[in-house]
Design an enzyme around this catalytic site. Structure first.
Site, PDB file in Angstrom:
ATOM      1  N   GLY A  33      14.845   3.514  20.445  1.00 19.41           N
ATOM      2  CA  GLY A  33      16.360   3.040  19.773  1.00 19.41           C
ATOM      3  C   GLY A  33      17.325   3.213  21.021  1.00 19.41           C
ATOM      4  O   GLY A  33      17.578   3.204  22.085  1.00 19.41           O
ATOM      5  N   ASN A  34      18.320   2.779  19.473  1.00 16.70           N
ATOM      6  CA  ASN A  34      19.787   2.745  21.047  1.00 16.70           C
ATOM      7  C   ASN A  34      20.956   3.174  20.105  1.00 16.70           C
ATOM      8  O   ASN A  34      20.644   3.724  18.685  1.00 16.70           O
ATOM      9  CB  ASN A  34      20.319   1.150  21.782  1.00 16.70           C
ATOM     10  N   ALA A  35      22.013   3.318  20.970  1.00 13.63           N
ATOM     11  CA  ALA A  35      23.478   4.251  20.396  1.00 13.63           C
ATOM     12  C   ALA A  35      24.483   3.356  19.207  1.00 13.63           C
ATOM     13  O   ALA A  35      25.051   4.006  19.433  1.00 13.63           O
ATOM     14  CB  ALA A  35      24.099   5.125  21.811  1.00 13.63           C
ATOM     15  N   SER A  36      23.822   2.027  18.843  1.00 19.26           N
ATOM     16  CA  SER A  36      24.494   1.519  18.022  1.00 19.26           C
ATOM     17  C   SER A  36      24.453   2.551  16.525  1.00 19.26           C
ATOM     18  O   SER A  36      23.355   3.096  15.982  1.00 19.26           O
ATOM     19  CB  SER A  36      24.061   0.205  17.787  1.00 19.26           C
TER      20      SER A  36
END
Ligand code: CTP
Ligand code: CA
Length: 231
Positions: A33-36
């Site tokens: 995943g990512n930090a958005s």
């Protein structure tokens, strides 16, 4: 004053906004995943609704409540996001791709939880995800306005803006909103700053401000293009 909720300049428009960050499953409980946080995309949706638009918000894993008057479609992965965006974009006047879409996903998702067995872990083969914005550009309907977002860090060879200008040219969208990212900047923050780059060479600098202020500036720019193409 542009951005005023009473100015219904987006009335009779259908706009689609993607928000948040996709999750690409490794197994039933793990993902890449990512930090958005989704905050900028949710602000874009809320401001467009306040300005009279019919809004579809495709939200990937954002822990935020549905904005008032917005049709929200919740998705998890890049492939799900792509399907939802294409469905909504069929009759859209504007599509804003504010989501952080994973470029790659695990080539296979394990059916059961991956176990450690005391030996070296196996590498995770990845495969490329579809580029939703590129697909929208390729299938562009006349007059539709396509907006990308690019979170960039500068590097040894180029500044944040250099990367943004090159990406706008490569992606072929009408507007590209470029944010500098790094510790305490953009991701997960209530504020944002950036530059709106136009395909026509225009560059509008956005000073650090709450994300709804940046959202209003994006709708000003997209609305101006729409007014030209579909008065
Ligand atoms: N985007 C997309 N589908 C993808 C990847 C990105 O629609 N699979 C969209 C993003 O939502 C954003 C824009 O493309 O609006 C730019 O994303 P970005 O990650 O900055 O660009 P990439 O082309 O993926 O280039 P790179 O990550 O290598 O910098
Ligand atoms: Ca990317």
């Amino acid at each position: 004053h542009r951005g005023d909720a009473l100015e219904r300049d987006l009335a009779d428009r259908h706009v689609v906004v993607s928000a948040g960050g996709t999750r690409e499953a490794l197994d039933p409980v793990r993902f890449l995943g990512n930090a958005s946080s989704g905050r900028q995309g949710f602000a874009l949706a809320a401001v467009a609704a306040a300005r009279g638009a019919r809004v579809t918000l495709v939200a990937a894993n954002a822990e935020l409540p549905d904005p008032a008057g917005v049709d929200v479609v919740r998705v998890v992965s890049a492939v799900e996001l792509r399907d939802a965006v294409h469905r909504a974009a069929a009759d859209a006047d504007v599509v804003v791709m504010a989501a952080a879409v994973a470029d790659f996903r695990p080539a296979d998702t394990a059916a059961h939880k991956i176990k450690k067995d005391g030996t070296a872990p196996a590498p995770v083969p990845l495969t490329e995800n579809p580029d939703v914005l590129a697909e929208l550009v390729a299938a562009r309907r006349p007059g539709a306005v396509l907006v990308g977002f690019a979170a960039e860090t500068g590097d040894d060879t180029a500044t944040v803006l250099d990367h943004g200008r090159a990406k706008l040219a490569r992606k072929g969208c009408d507007l590209l909103v470029v944010n500098a990212v790094g510790p305490g900047m953009a991701f997960g923050q209530p504020d944002n700053a950036g530059v709106i780059l136009g395909r026509d060479g225009s560059e509008r600098v956005l000073e650090r401000a709450p994300k709804h202020v940046l959202a209003a500036a994006v709708w000003d720019a997209a609305g101006a293009l729409l007014a030209k193409s579909h008065p």
